[in-house]
Design a protein around this motif. Structure first.
Motif, PDB file in Angstrom:
ATOM      1  N   HIS A 514       0.823  -1.205   0.000  1.00 33.88           N
ATOM      2  CA  HIS A 514       0.000   0.000   0.000  1.00 33.88           C
ATOM      3  C   HIS A 514       0.862   1.262   0.000  1.00 33.88           C
ATOM      4  CE1 HIS A 514      -3.474   2.530   0.596  1.00 33.88           C
ATOM      5  NE2 HIS A 514      -2.931   3.056   1.691  1.00 33.88           N
ATOM      6  N   VAL A 515       1.939   1.255   0.791  1.00 33.23           N
ATOM      7  CA  VAL A 515       2.837   2.410   0.823  1.00 33.23           C
ATOM      8  C   VAL A 515       3.462   2.616  -0.552  1.00 33.23           C
ATOM      9  CG1 VAL A 515       5.002   3.296   1.761  1.00 33.23           C
ATOM     10  CG2 VAL A 515       3.308   2.290   3.281  1.00 33.23           C
ATOM     11  N   ARG A 516       3.864   1.532  -1.199  1.00 36.89           N
ATOM     12  CA  ARG A 516       4.444   1.642  -2.542  1.00 36.89           C
ATOM     13  C   ARG A 516       3.415   2.189  -3.533  1.00 36.89           C
ATOM     14  NH1 ARG A 516       4.835  -0.952  -7.337  1.00 36.89           N
ATOM     15  NH2 ARG A 516       6.856  -0.852  -8.397  1.00 36.89           N
ATOM     16  N   CYS A 517       2.184   1.733  -3.412  1.00 39.51           N
ATOM     17  CA  CYS A 517       1.121   2.211  -4.299  1.00 39.51           C
ATOM     18  C   CYS A 517       0.919   3.714  -4.139  1.00 39.51           C
ATOM     19  CB  CYS A 517      -0.168   1.451  -3.991  1.00 39.51           C
ATOM     20  SG  CYS A 517      -1.556   1.892  -5.068  1.00 39.51           S
ATOM     21  N   LEU A 519       3.151   5.784  -3.025  1.00 41.45           N
ATOM     22  CA  LEU A 519       4.361   6.442  -3.498  1.00 41.45           C
ATOM     23  C   LEU A 519       4.291   6.637  -5.009  1.00 41.45           C
ATOM     24  CD1 LEU A 519       7.185   7.518  -2.762  1.00 41.45           C
ATOM     25  CD2 LEU A 519       8.075   5.225  -3.189  1.00 41.45           C
ATOM     26  N   VAL A 520       3.846   5.608  -5.732  1.00 41.23           N
ATOM     27  CA  VAL A 520       3.729   5.696  -7.191  1.00 41.23           C
ATOM     28  C   VAL A 520       2.739   6.775  -7.579  1.00 41.23           C
ATOM     29  CG1 VAL A 520       2.964   4.451  -9.246  1.00 41.23           C
ATOM     30  CG2 VAL A 520       4.425   3.301  -7.571  1.00 41.23           C
ATOM     31  N   ARG A 521       1.666   6.919  -6.787  1.00 41.09           N
ATOM     32  CA  ARG A 521       0.643   7.917  -7.105  1.00 41.09           C
ATOM     33  C   ARG A 521       0.949   9.270  -6.485  1.00 41.09           C
ATOM     34  NH1 ARG A 521      -3.356   3.872  -5.402  1.00 41.09           N
ATOM     35  NH2 ARG A 521      -3.841   5.288  -3.685  1.00 41.09           N
ATOM     36  N   ASN A 522       2.189   9.405  -5.936  1.00 43.86           N
ATOM     37  CA  ASN A 522       2.594  10.659  -5.282  1.00 43.86           C
ATOM     38  C   ASN A 522       1.655  11.047  -4.154  1.00 43.86           C
ATOM     39  OD1 ASN A 522       4.876  11.171  -6.931  1.00 43.86           O
ATOM     40  ND2 ASN A 522       3.511  11.951  -8.551  1.00 43.86           N
TER      41      ASN A 522
END
Length: 539
Positions: A514-517, A519-522
């Motif tokens: 979820h954190v990576r998701c 991060l990708v979506r800023n």
């Protein structure tokens, strides 16, 4: 001046004392370089040995830990077929220095100061009682910080207990267990941080390795110990025959010696039986009965927890020391390899953010590790428990994260072994009285040597949720693997939820996913993430 001997002509340059401060006729004290065995400086009163420097080890004389690079003079030692001598050379010729043997038999160095227009004492060869030759007798060792100063080497006992108890240590010590030579079953015990014994009855070879040195010693029943000749590169061999005399312990710049022992004596220490003498650990072995008594026969009330290795129990030794005992279970997924692995690595590591191993127990089918007891158990008991989590405000969590990072940095960069932990997780972070973190459980650890940066294993072991993808899928591990696990751990400490136990209602992803998701979506610092963390933390 060359302080030593011309081996071809017999010319001997040495110091002798005056009879008194006002009488320059020869006194009874002499300070000479003795060429027998491996050369060393010896101070005598007539024929009686009072003090010796120990052998030259490539950097200094073994008994001169204070002899280090300094602003006054540089020094060295020459030993070839023609000559053997010690020398020093002033770095500034306008600041004279002199080495003398005074009328009391003390070797002293003086330096001239223009300010006082006189000589000041710069250093002295003899500094305390432990410099007295053979004060503790054969197989005894002197430590000026101890009371009494003299102790027998491990595996040795006083020849005269009555004399020893009243402060007369001159008769020394003898073996508590006789050697098995010539059957070849003897082993060697390493002693570190010492002044090497008298070398007048020694043999040396400058070209062979320490491993070859061990083999030569083992074949000769008269050989009692061996050491490296040159500590700069670990080269050369120095072997002792007969009694080991005039050993003392230093806080710094001491050396290592391997003393021949009966195998049963060496096996009273964890880490025995390794092929390389550098792997001898001198870690105490506890009796099973001692551990059983300390843990109240491994009662359920003393049980602290259980992991893949086995159960962990709290214990109290007879001296009142609290311990934690990790007992290998018969059905453990980890076995002797992991047990030995943990002993090997953690026994050599000393850092405030690593748990301290006190010893181990190997008896019949029992295998146990004995650690310092940490009353606050492991990190997961705090960050994943809503009641305990309130004790960890942000400042304390930051301190824990910082401590883990410092410990990990030591493993990866500053320790001489360069260790990859491979199982960094909340359960393997223990907390002391002040909630400071200590990394534990080195059963899966591996070392990197030289320029190694990555290794591969077919046996992927660790904890899912903390493993890096390249390790979990391909078995590739490196410093980056531990950094990945550390990153997961940081998220868990900040959020208060397990990576694999977390499931976001919008996407069913783990905490890391979820954190990576986000991060990708800023959106990492957006309102959604802020709300998620705000709802998780107890402050």
């Amino acid at each position: 001046m060359k302080f030593g001997m011309n081996l071809q002509t017999g010319l001997n340059r040495y110091l002798s004392s005056w009879k008194s401060p006002d009488d320059p006729s020869p006194g009874t004290f002499t300070y000479k370089l003795d060429p027998s065995g491996f050369p060393q400086l010896i101070l005598r009163n007539g024929s009686v040995v009072l003090y010796r420097s120990g052998p030259w080890n490539g950097l200094r004389f073994s008994g001169f830990p204070q002899l280090t690079p300094n602003p006054v003079y540089k020094f060295g030692f020459v030993f070839n077929q023609s000559e053997v001598y010690y020398y020093f050379e002033l770095l500034n010729s306008s600041s004279p220095s002199r080495l003398v043997l005074n009328e009391k038999g003390i070797a002293e160095r003086f330096a001239w100061t223009d300010q006082s227009r006189g000589w000041i004492l710069y250093s002295s060869a003899q500094t305390d009682d432990c410099d007295t030759y053979a004060l503790c007798g054969a197989f005894g060792t002197c430590n000026i910080a101890n009371s009494p100063k003299c102790q027998c080497l491990k595996g040795f006992v006083p020849k005269s207990l009555n004399s020893w108890q009243v402060g007369d240590w001159s008769r020394g010590c003898f073996r508590s267990t006789e050697l098995a030579c010539p059957e070849g079953k003897d082993k060697f015990m390493k002693h570190s941080g010492i002044k090497l014994p008298d070398t007048r009855s020694s043999w040396f070879n400058r070209s062979i390795s320490l491993a070859e040195c061990k083999k030569i010693c083992l074949k000769n029943c008269s050989c009692t110990g061996y050491a490296t000749l040159d500590i700069r590169d670990g080269s050369g061999c120095l072997i002792w025959y007969g009694e080991l005399i005039d050993i003392r312990e230093f806080n710094a710049n001491g050396q290592e010696i391997y003393v021949r022992m009966a195998a049963s004596e060496v096996e009273n220490f964890c880490g025995y039986g390794r092929e390389s003498p550098n792997e001898d650990l001198e870690l105490p072995l506890f009796d099973f009965s001692t551990i059983a008594s300390a843990t109240n026969q491994f009662s359920i009330q003393n049980k602290l927890g259980e992991g893949g290795f086995g159960a962990v129990y709290k214990g109290v030794l007879k001296n009142g020391q609290e311990i934690a005992v990790k007992r290998l279970s018969e059905t453990s997924r980890q076995g002797l390899i992991e047990f030995t692995n943990e002993v090997t690595y953690i026994a050599k590591l000393q850092h405030r953010n690593l748990v301290k191993l006190l010893g181990c127990c190997i008896e019949v089918d029992e295998k146990m590790l004995v650690y310092e007891f940490l009353p606050n158990k492991s990190l997961d008991c705090f960050i994943f428990d809503q009641r305990q989590a309130v004790l960890l405000d942000w400042n304390k969590r930051f301190v824990i994260i910082h401590g883990i990072a410092i410990g990990l940095l030591y493993l990866h960069r500053d320790s001489r072994l360069r260790i990859i932990h491979r199982d960094l997780k909340a359960e393997n972070i223990l907390l002391d009285n002040e909630l400071n973190p200590k990394i534990s459980d080195f059963g899966l650890a591996r070392t990197f040597g030289g320029n190694e940066t990555e290794a591969n294993t077919r046996r992927v072991m660790g904890t899912y949720g903390y493993m890096s993808p390249e390790y979990a899928i391909h078995g590739l591990y490196s410093v980056k693997s531990d950094i990945f696990s550390f990153g997961v751990l940081v998220l868990e400490i900040v959020h208060g939820r397990r990576n694999r136990g977390f499931s976001h209602p919008d996407n069913n992803l783990t905490l890391l996913g979820h954190v990576r998701c986000c991060l990708v979506r800023n959106e990492l610092f957006g309102k959604q993430m802020q709300d998620m963390f705000a709802n998780s933390l107890p402050f």
